[in-house]
Design a protein around this motif. Structure first.
Motif, mmCIF file in Angstrom:
data_model
loop_
_atom_site.group_PDB
_atom_site.id
_atom_site.type_symbol
_atom_site.label_atom_id
_atom_site.label_comp_id
_atom_site.label_asym_id
_atom_site.label_seq_id
_atom_site.Cartn_x
_atom_site.Cartn_y
_atom_site.Cartn_z
ATOM 1 N N SER A 179 -5.813 -11.263 2.343
ATOM 2 C CA SER A 179 -6.546 -12.521 2.476
ATOM 3 C C SER A 179 -5.786 -13.496 3.379
ATOM 4 C CB SER A 179 -6.764 -13.139 1.095
ATOM 5 O OG SER A 179 -7.392 -14.389 1.215
ATOM 6 N N THR A 180 -4.481 -13.584 3.189
ATOM 7 C CA THR A 180 -3.646 -14.443 4.036
ATOM 8 C C THR A 180 -3.720 -13.969 5.485
ATOM 9 O OG1 THR A 180 -2.156 -14.878 2.183
ATOM 10 C CG2 THR A 180 -1.311 -15.346 4.391
ATOM 11 N N PHE A 181 -3.680 -12.658 5.686
ATOM 12 C CA PHE A 181 -3.776 -12.080 7.034
ATOM 13 C C PHE A 181 -5.097 -12.474 7.683
ATOM 14 C CE2 PHE A 181 -5.566 -8.617 9.578
ATOM 15 C CZ PHE A 181 -4.662 -8.591 10.633
ATOM 16 N N LEU A 228 0.823 -1.221 0.000
ATOM 17 C CA LEU A 228 0.000 0.000 0.000
ATOM 18 C C LEU A 228 0.855 1.268 0.000
ATOM 19 C CD1 LEU A 228 -2.839 -1.016 2.490
ATOM 20 C CD2 LEU A 228 -3.102 -0.484 0.051
ATOM 21 N N SER A 229 2.051 1.177 0.563
ATOM 22 C CA SER A 229 2.908 2.369 0.642
ATOM 23 C C SER A 229 3.621 2.672 -0.675
ATOM 24 C CB SER A 229 3.936 2.203 1.762
ATOM 25 O OG SER A 229 4.866 1.198 1.428
ATOM 26 N N LYS A 230 3.549 1.752 -1.608
ATOM 27 C CA LYS A 230 4.172 1.979 -2.907
ATOM 28 C C LYS A 230 3.401 3.046 -3.676
ATOM 29 C CE LYS A 230 6.099 -2.654 -3.520
ATOM 30 N NZ LYS A 230 6.029 -3.890 -4.324
ATOM 31 N N ARG A 259 -3.727 -6.989 -6.843
ATOM 32 C CA ARG A 259 -3.674 -8.436 -6.685
ATOM 33 C C ARG A 259 -2.835 -8.816 -5.457
ATOM 34 N NH1 ARG A 259 -0.103 -12.077 -7.775
ATOM 35 N NH2 ARG A 259 1.245 -10.730 -9.004
ATOM 36 N N LEU A 260 -1.690 -8.163 -5.260
ATOM 37 C CA LEU A 260 -0.828 -8.444 -4.108
ATOM 38 C C LEU A 260 -1.477 -7.991 -2.802
ATOM 39 C CD1 LEU A 260 2.768 -7.651 -5.429
ATOM 40 C CD2 LEU A 260 1.761 -9.871 -4.905
ATOM 41 N N ILE A 261 -2.122 -6.845 -2.868
ATOM 42 C CA ILE A 261 -2.813 -6.346 -1.666
ATOM 43 C C ILE A 261 -3.891 -7.341 -1.259
ATOM 44 C CG2 ILE A 261 -4.343 -4.551 -0.762
ATOM 45 C CD1 ILE A 261 -2.804 -2.570 -2.589
#
Length: 122
Positions: A54-56, A39-41, A47-49
């Protein structure tokens, strides 16, 4: 297998479960960190977010479920209720049996004394 081996096995299983919970907490923290990092990028990848969040969420749900199970088990142990690996029922039955045997022994002694006095009057 005797009771002490069963108890040691139960303790080992509980410790293993706590270690698994710890690993899931680590996974959740790492996933949260990766989500924030993405998110800081300047141009975050949706997709990565989504993947990291989701893993979290999944890890957090698993931790919550397992912790609730552990807390429930500890509540049963703390209040001396019957639980997995518990010898409460066996101890309770043994204590009751001892009380019955003691009472019967007293009654038999009294009957023996009565019979002895009846057989050999003074």
């Amino acid at each position: 297998m005797n009771q002490s081996n069963v108890n040691l096995e139960n303790v080992a299983n509980r410790i293993k479960k706590l270690e698994d919970i710890e690993k899931k907490i680590t996974t959740a923290i790492q996933s949260a960190g990766l989500t924030f990092q993405e998110l800081s990028k300047e141009k975050p990848t949706d997709r990565l977010i989504e993947k990291h969040s989701s893993t979290f969420t999944q890890a957090l749900d698993e931790v919550e479920t397992e912790m609730a199970s552990q807390i429930s088990y500890l509540s049963q142990v703390a209040t001396n209720q019957q639980h997995e690996g518990s010898s409460y029922a066996a101890r309770n039955k043994a204590q009751h049996s001892k009380e019955v045997i003691s009472h019967l022994s007293t009654q038999v002694g009294d009957m023996l004394q009565t019979c002895t006095q009846a057989s050999f009057p003074r």
